[in-house]
Write a protein that holds these residues in place. Structure first.
Motif, PDB file in Angstrom:
ATOM      1  N   LEU A  14       1.007  -1.013   0.115  1.00  0.00           N
ATOM      2  CA  LEU A  14       0.458   0.124   0.242  1.00  0.00           C
ATOM      3  C   LEU A  14       0.763   1.571  -0.029  1.00  0.00           C
ATOM      4  CD1 LEU A  14      -2.178   1.286  -0.089  1.00  0.00           C
ATOM      5  CD2 LEU A  14      -2.940   0.985   2.605  1.00  0.00           C
ATOM      6  N   SER A  15       1.964   1.681   0.854  1.00  0.00           N
ATOM      7  CA  SER A  15       2.407   2.116   1.134  1.00  0.00           C
ATOM      8  C   SER A  15       2.878   2.759  -0.616  1.00  0.00           C
ATOM      9  CB  SER A  15       4.140   1.722   0.929  1.00  0.00           C
ATOM     10  OG  SER A  15       5.634   3.115   1.890  1.00  0.00           O
ATOM     11  N   ALA A  16       3.732   1.780  -1.372  1.00  0.00           N
ATOM     12  CA  ALA A  16       4.418   2.193  -2.632  1.00  0.00           C
ATOM     13  C   ALA A  16       3.625   2.981  -3.695  1.00  0.00           C
ATOM     14  CB  ALA A  16       4.279   0.261  -3.176  1.00  0.00           C
ATOM     15  N   VAL A  17       1.749   1.696  -3.144  1.00  0.00           N
ATOM     16  CA  VAL A  17       0.543   2.252  -4.335  1.00  0.00           C
ATOM     17  C   VAL A  17       0.976   3.524  -4.134  1.00  0.00           C
ATOM     18  CG1 VAL A  17      -1.910   2.277  -4.693  1.00  0.00           C
ATOM     19  CG2 VAL A  17      -0.134   0.142  -4.768  1.00  0.00           C
ATOM     20  N   MET A  18       0.472   3.618  -3.209  1.00  0.00           N
ATOM     21  CA  MET A  18       0.247   5.502  -2.784  1.00  0.00           C
ATOM     22  C   MET A  18       1.230   6.501  -2.785  1.00  0.00           C
ATOM     23  SD  MET A  18      -1.512   5.227   1.585  1.00  0.00           S
ATOM     24  CE  MET A  18      -1.644   6.623   1.273  1.00  0.00           C
ATOM     25  N   LEU A  19       2.645   5.825  -2.514  1.00  0.00           N
ATOM     26  CA  LEU A  19       3.726   6.796  -3.527  1.00  0.00           C
ATOM     27  C   LEU A  19       3.969   6.862  -4.689  1.00  0.00           C
ATOM     28  CD1 LEU A  19       6.719   5.306  -1.393  1.00  0.00           C
ATOM     29  CD2 LEU A  19       6.022   7.656  -0.911  1.00  0.00           C
ATOM     30  N   VAL A  20       3.392   5.781  -5.511  1.00  0.00           N
ATOM     31  CA  VAL A  20       2.986   6.205  -6.606  1.00  0.00           C
ATOM     32  C   VAL A  20       2.050   7.610  -7.194  1.00  0.00           C
ATOM     33  CG1 VAL A  20       1.983   5.443  -8.317  1.00  0.00           C
ATOM     34  CG2 VAL A  20       3.368   3.911  -7.632  1.00  0.00           C
ATOM     35  N   LEU A  21       0.881   7.291  -6.010  1.00  0.00           N
ATOM     36  CA  LEU A  21      -0.146   8.751  -6.610  1.00  0.00           C
ATOM     37  C   LEU A  21       0.610   9.901  -5.832  1.00  0.00           C
ATOM     38  CD1 LEU A  21      -3.467   6.153  -5.259  1.00  0.00           C
ATOM     39  CD2 LEU A  21      -2.424   6.762  -7.601  1.00  0.00           C
ATOM     40  N   VAL A  55       4.668  15.302   1.875  1.00  0.00           N
ATOM     41  CA  VAL A  55       4.206  14.229   1.841  1.00  0.00           C
ATOM     42  C   VAL A  55       4.352  12.922   1.982  1.00  0.00           C
ATOM     43  CG1 VAL A  55       1.863  13.298   0.343  1.00  0.00           C
ATOM     44  CG2 VAL A  55       2.515  15.467   0.534  1.00  0.00           C
ATOM     45  N   SER A  56       5.368  11.991   0.614  1.00  0.00           N
ATOM     46  CA  SER A  56       6.021  10.869   0.814  1.00  0.00           C
ATOM     47  C   SER A  56       6.997  10.719   1.968  1.00  0.00           C
ATOM     48  CB  SER A  56       6.974  11.210   0.158  1.00  0.00           C
ATOM     49  OG  SER A  56       6.693  11.090  -1.871  1.00  0.00           O
ATOM     50  N   TYR A  57       7.420  11.241   2.484  1.00  0.00           N
ATOM     51  CA  TYR A  57       7.691  10.915   3.850  1.00  0.00           C
ATOM     52  C   TYR A  57       6.462  10.007   5.280  1.00  0.00           C
ATOM     53  CZ  TYR A  57      12.320  12.003   3.501  1.00  0.00           C
ATOM     54  OH  TYR A  57      14.206  12.033   3.030  1.00  0.00           O
ATOM     55  N   VAL A  59       3.901   9.185   4.034  1.00  0.00           N
ATOM     56  CA  VAL A  59       3.229   8.217   3.829  1.00  0.00           C
ATOM     57  C   VAL A  59       4.016   6.583   4.503  1.00  0.00           C
ATOM     58  CG1 VAL A  59       3.062   6.333   1.510  1.00  0.00           C
ATOM     59  CG2 VAL A  59       1.771   8.924   1.499  1.00  0.00           C
ATOM     60  N   ILE A  60       5.362   7.045   3.435  1.00  0.00           N
ATOM     61  CA  ILE A  60       6.853   6.018   4.272  1.00  0.00           C
ATOM     62  C   ILE A  60       6.494   5.780   6.351  1.00  0.00           C
ATOM     63  CG2 ILE A  60       8.921   5.246   4.890  1.00  0.00           C
ATOM     64  CD1 ILE A  60       8.913   6.883   1.622  1.00  0.00           C
ATOM     65  N   PHE A  61       6.225   7.143   6.460  1.00  0.00           N
ATOM     66  CA  PHE A  61       6.234   6.630   7.997  1.00  0.00           C
ATOM     67  C   PHE A  61       4.995   6.006   8.379  1.00  0.00           C
ATOM     68  CE2 PHE A  61       9.268  10.013   8.216  1.00  0.00           C
ATOM     69  CZ  PHE A  61      10.755   9.413   7.923  1.00  0.00           C
ATOM     70  N   PHE A  62       4.192   6.188   8.161  1.00  0.00           N
ATOM     71  CA  PHE A  62       2.742   5.410   8.630  1.00  0.00           C
ATOM     72  C   PHE A  62       2.356   3.904   8.043  1.00  0.00           C
ATOM     73  CE2 PHE A  62      -2.020   4.729   7.616  1.00  0.00           C
ATOM     74  CZ  PHE A  62      -2.532   6.109   9.487  1.00  0.00           C
ATOM     75  N   CYS A  63       3.030   4.146   7.197  1.00  0.00           N
ATOM     76  CA  CYS A  63       2.280   2.318   6.542  1.00  0.00           C
ATOM     77  C   CYS A  63       3.421   1.292   7.841  1.00  0.00           C
ATOM     78  CB  CYS A  63       2.410   2.474   4.786  1.00  0.00           C
ATOM     79  SG  CYS A  63       1.249   2.947   4.211  1.00  0.00           S
ATOM     80  N   ASN A  64       4.571   1.927   7.448  1.00  0.00           N
ATOM     81  CA  ASN A  64       5.861   1.405   8.495  1.00  0.00           C
ATOM     82  C   ASN A  64       5.419   1.748  10.348  1.00  0.00           C
ATOM     83  OD1 ASN A  64       7.560   1.378   6.246  1.00  0.00           O
ATOM     84  ND2 ASN A  64       8.827   3.012   7.031  1.00  0.00           N
ATOM     85  N   THR A  95       1.905  12.489  15.804  1.00  0.00           N
ATOM     86  CA  THR A  95       2.840  12.925  15.152  1.00  0.00           C
ATOM     87  C   THR A  95       3.798  12.223  15.011  1.00  0.00           C
ATOM     88  OG1 THR A  95       2.172  11.339  18.114  1.00  0.00           O
ATOM     89  CG2 THR A  95       4.619  11.397  17.691  1.00  0.00           C
ATOM     90  N   ILE A  96       3.579  10.519  14.080  1.00  0.00           N
ATOM     91  CA  ILE A  96       3.566  10.457  12.654  1.00  0.00           C
ATOM     92  C   ILE A  96       4.097  12.077  11.814  1.00  0.00           C
ATOM     93  CG2 ILE A  96       3.536   9.106  10.684  1.00  0.00           C
ATOM     94  CD1 ILE A  96       2.229   7.086  12.821  1.00  0.00           C
ATOM     95  N   PHE A  97       2.609  12.537  11.201  1.00  0.00           N
ATOM     96  CA  PHE A  97       3.459  13.555  10.658  1.00  0.00           C
ATOM     97  C   PHE A  97       4.791  14.893  11.037  1.00  0.00           C
ATOM     98  CE2 PHE A  97       2.440  17.873   9.414  1.00  0.00           C
ATOM     99  CZ  PHE A  97       1.918  17.958   8.033  1.00  0.00           C
ATOM    100  N   GLY A  98       4.598  15.139  12.149  1.00  0.00           N
ATOM    101  CA  GLY A  98       5.438  15.769  12.663  1.00  0.00           C
ATOM    102  C   GLY A  98       6.792  15.072  13.032  1.00  0.00           C
ATOM    103  N   TYR A  99       6.545  14.060  12.938  1.00  0.00           N
ATOM    104  CA  TYR A  99       8.463  13.163  12.029  1.00  0.00           C
ATOM    105  C   TYR A  99       8.679  13.587  10.393  1.00  0.00           C
ATOM    106  CZ  TYR A  99      11.922  10.049  11.656  1.00  0.00           C
ATOM    107  OH  TYR A  99      13.661   9.385  11.332  1.00  0.00           O
ATOM    108  N   ALA A 100       7.409  13.419  10.075  1.00  0.00           N
ATOM    109  CA  ALA A 100       8.092  13.439   8.580  1.00  0.00           C
ATOM    110  C   ALA A 100       8.199  14.619   8.381  1.00  0.00           C
ATOM    111  CB  ALA A 100       6.793  12.893   8.226  1.00  0.00           C
ATOM    112  N   LEU A 101       7.596  15.999   9.308  1.00  0.00           N
ATOM    113  CA  LEU A 101       8.386  17.469   9.229  1.00  0.00           C
ATOM    114  C   LEU A 101       9.717  17.632   8.772  1.00  0.00           C
ATOM    115  CD1 LEU A 101       7.021  19.683   8.212  1.00  0.00           C
ATOM    116  CD2 LEU A 101       6.346  20.256  11.062  1.00  0.00           C
ATOM    117  N   ILE A 102       9.552  16.865  10.499  1.00  0.00           N
ATOM    118  CA  ILE A 102      11.032  16.563  10.830  1.00  0.00           C
ATOM    119  C   ILE A 102      12.232  16.155   9.897  1.00  0.00           C
ATOM    120  CG2 ILE A 102      13.280  16.056  12.284  1.00  0.00           C
ATOM    121  CD1 ILE A 102      11.126  16.446  14.770  1.00  0.00           C
TER     122      ILE A 102
END
Length: 261
Positions: A14-21, A55-57, A59-64, A95-102
């Protein structure tokens, strides 16, 4: 674990599909805009790149996080579902979004410095990037398991690595090396098959062989990503709780990192 919970592969898929989108969503407006060149110059290029990184980070961190959350349930004797993983990740979305921002900020800063650096500077910045990746290795399981802020999660990851494996460490046991070997074996198997198919002059046979090769690589990539998430969860349990998870040999977690020579 993976044989017991094959559905865990849905998270990296799902992470790969969302990254393509996400890539398509960013690329299409740029290519369809008459002033696309202007958008990709100067400050505009950095704004677009930062938003793409963010946005990419995320998606990756949320799925991870969903993958690691489900893996933690299994490591503690439970029977996780895909819904359990997404429920855990959803409870940590802020928190995931905050880490993605960092992570996006660090990535942009390193990219900007690398663009302006000379040959030696690029090497130094590359080493800084490697140090950052190492320091944040356990951030996702920390975010999933502990009630901490994104900044504290980075500090906690660094503290766990230092406490468990020492102050100056480098990677030891590597799933990447195993995946590289598996990829090499796939090449050894499929390249002769492709050559034979081309020699036979059959477009259908060529397509089937190439399709099988691509699908095998995709499956290998999904397995590697899933195993990496499970392994990260197991390393966190070892570092934070001193527990070698069932199914893991002590050497796999104790030798995950080793002191620098």
């Amino acid at each position: 674990m993976l044989s017991a919970d094959k559905e865990l592969m849905l998270f990296p898929a799902l992470s790969a599909v969302m990254l393509v989108l996400v890539t398509v969503a960013f690329a299409l407006p740029i290519f369809l805009t008459e002033n696309a060149a202007g958008m990709l110059e100067g400050v505009g290029s950095y704004v677009v790149a930062f938003l793409f990184y963010l946005v990419s980070y995320f998606v990756i961190f949320f799925c991870n996080s969903a993958l690691v959350g489900a893996a933690m349930i299994r490591l503690r004797g439970g029977d996780p579902t895909v819904a359990d993983g997404f429920r855990i990740a959803g409870s940590k979305v802020g928190t995931i979004f905050g880490y993605a921002l960092i992570a996006a900020t660090v990535g942009m800063v390193l990219r900007a410095l690398q663009e302006r650096a000379g040959f030696i500077g690029k090497i130094i910045i590359g080493l800084i990037g490697m140090a950052w990746n190492l320091a944040t290795f356990l951030v996702v399981p920390v975010l999933v398991t502990e009630d901490v802020s994104p900044v504290d999660a980075v500090k906690r990851s660094m503290a766990l690595l230092k406490k468990t494996w020492g102050e100056q460490v480098i990677g030891g046991f590597s799933l990447g090396a195993i995946t590289g070997l598996a990829t090499f074996l796939l090449i050894l198997v499929f390249v002769p098959m492709i050559i034979l198919a081309v020699s036979a002059g059959s477009p259908v046979l060529i397509g089937l062989v190439i399709g099988g090769f691509v699908l095998s690589l995709l499956l290998l990539s999904l397995v590697n990503a899933t195993l990496s998430g499970i392994y990260t969860a197991a390393l966190y349990r070892y570092a934070a709780e001193g527990d070698v998870s069932q199914g893991f040999e002590a050497g796999m977690v104790e030798g995950a990192f080793r002191p620098k020579d």
